[in-house]
Write a protein that holds these residues in place. Structure first.
Motif, mmCIF file in Angstrom:
data_model
loop_
_atom_site.group_PDB
_atom_site.id
_atom_site.type_symbol
_atom_site.label_atom_id
_atom_site.label_comp_id
_atom_site.label_asym_id
_atom_site.label_seq_id
_atom_site.Cartn_x
_atom_site.Cartn_y
_atom_site.Cartn_z
ATOM 1 N N THR A 5 0.829 -1.186 0.000
ATOM 2 C CA THR A 5 0.000 0.000 0.000
ATOM 3 C C THR A 5 0.872 1.248 0.000
ATOM 4 O O THR A 5 2.010 1.238 0.492
ATOM 5 N N ARG A 9 -2.539 8.758 -1.613
ATOM 6 C CA ARG A 9 -2.699 8.423 -3.025
ATOM 7 C C ARG A 9 -2.567 9.667 -3.899
ATOM 8 O O ARG A 9 -2.122 9.581 -5.031
ATOM 9 N N PHE A 90 5.702 5.203 -7.654
ATOM 10 C CA PHE A 90 5.320 3.813 -7.397
ATOM 11 C C PHE A 90 6.334 3.158 -6.478
ATOM 12 O O PHE A 90 7.542 3.250 -6.695
ATOM 13 N N PRO A 104 -0.208 0.955 -5.742
ATOM 14 C CA PRO A 104 -1.128 1.665 -6.634
ATOM 15 C C PRO A 104 -0.637 3.033 -7.075
ATOM 16 O O PRO A 104 -1.200 3.637 -7.978
ATOM 17 N N GLN B 38 1.383 -2.453 -17.697
ATOM 18 C CA GLN B 38 0.831 -1.371 -16.913
ATOM 19 C C GLN B 38 -0.464 -0.924 -17.564
ATOM 20 O O GLN B 38 -0.453 -0.337 -18.651
ATOM 21 N N HIS B 40 -3.650 1.462 -17.635
ATOM 22 C CA HIS B 40 -3.705 2.901 -17.421
ATOM 23 C C HIS B 40 -3.815 3.308 -15.953
ATOM 24 O O HIS B 40 -4.714 2.879 -15.247
ATOM 25 N N SER B 41 -2.836 4.128 -15.505
ATOM 26 C CA SER B 41 -2.827 4.732 -14.183
ATOM 27 C C SER B 41 -2.564 3.759 -13.035
ATOM 28 O O SER B 41 -2.526 4.179 -11.890
ATOM 29 N N GLN B 42 -2.389 2.487 -13.333
ATOM 30 C CA GLN B 42 -2.134 1.518 -12.267
ATOM 31 C C GLN B 42 -0.642 1.213 -12.165
ATOM 32 O O GLN B 42 0.133 1.559 -13.059
ATOM 33 N N GLY B 43 -0.249 0.558 -11.073
ATOM 34 C CA GLY B 43 1.128 0.108 -10.957
ATOM 35 C C GLY B 43 1.382 -1.047 -11.910
ATOM 36 O O GLY B 43 0.469 -1.794 -12.247
ATOM 37 N N GLN B 45 2.283 -4.614 -13.455
ATOM 38 C CA GLN B 45 1.894 -5.949 -13.004
ATOM 39 C C GLN B 45 2.807 -6.974 -13.660
ATOM 40 O O GLN B 45 3.000 -6.957 -14.877
ATOM 41 N N ARG B 81 -9.595 -5.960 -21.541
ATOM 42 C CA ARG B 81 -8.858 -5.649 -20.312
ATOM 43 C C ARG B 81 -7.357 -5.841 -20.461
ATOM 44 O O ARG B 81 -6.605 -5.487 -19.542
#
Lengths: 111, 110
Positions: A5, A9, A90, A104, B38, B40-43, B45, B81
């Protein structure tokens, strides 16, 4: 809950202010990392840590300070924020030789 | 770590296989090929990684050429997705630092 976490944010701060971004992981991974991602670009490594009390510079460390007193936490501090540090940050964690798990992200705006 | 080269972007039809190439001609014997994506806008993976053998998991397959100078990530049945930026990264064995390039922006179309 298990995982990684980040907090806050979203953060808006002024030039010259100190700001700390927090990262917490529950897996007891030895490695933790901080990356920044500027709009439309890939991620760049700021700092990383191989274990508690062991940290090392990445590609873009200037203007940032890290510490790691506990395995699960890896805070990133901007000692005197500048507009060029506006970015998405990040945090990630992982075991040595294995994949990284990313948080996130924290969207930081420096005005 | 070895540098990688990927196409900037590619489109894929929903339900079809997506084949994402990556060139890593300077890879060393102790370096792995990792793939992350990645959305959009996420960390980012983690998807899959390999050394020299082909690998498959629930997300994708990784095909590495015999000379290890290139690889292909295969998404067998692309869905909407799966639209994301896909990064091919070479990492030293027992190492952890990731150097992200520009990646391939994949757009899955209905």
């Amino acid at each position: 809950d298990a995982g990684i976490t980040q907090s806050p944010r979203y953060k808006i701060t002024e030039t010259g202010r100190q700001v700390t971004l927090m990262c917490h992981q529950t897996w007891s991974h030895s490695y933790m990392f901080w990356y920044r991602q500027d709009l439309g670009h890939g991620l760049r490594l700021i700092y990383y840590s191989a274990a508690a009390d062991i940290t090392d510079k990445g590609e873009v460390p200037d203007g940032y300070v890290v510490s790691r007193s506990k395995t699960e936490n890896f805070p990133l501090t901007l000692e005197s924020a500048t507009r060029s540090q506006t970015s998405v940050y990040f945090c990630a964690s992982g075991r040595v030789g294995y994949e990284q798990y990313f948080g996130p992200g924290t969207r930081l705006t420096v005005t | 770590d070895a540098k990688t080269t990927q196409p900037t972007s590619m489109d894929c039809a929903e339900g079809r296989a997506a084949n994402l190439p990556c060139n890593h001609s300077t890879i060393s014997g102790n370096e792995y090929v990792y793939w992350y994506r990645q959305i959009h806008s996420q960390g980012p993976q983690y998807i899959i990684h390999g050394l020299k053998n082909n690998e498959t998991n629930e997300m994708a397959s990784l095909i590495i050429t015999e000379d290890r100078k290139s690889s292909t990530l295969i998404l067998p049945h692309a869905t909407l997705r799966d639209t994301a930026v896909y990064y091919c990264i070479v990492v030293k064995a027992a190492g952890n630092k990731l150097t992200f390039g520009g990646g391939t922006r994949v757009l899955v179309k209905p």
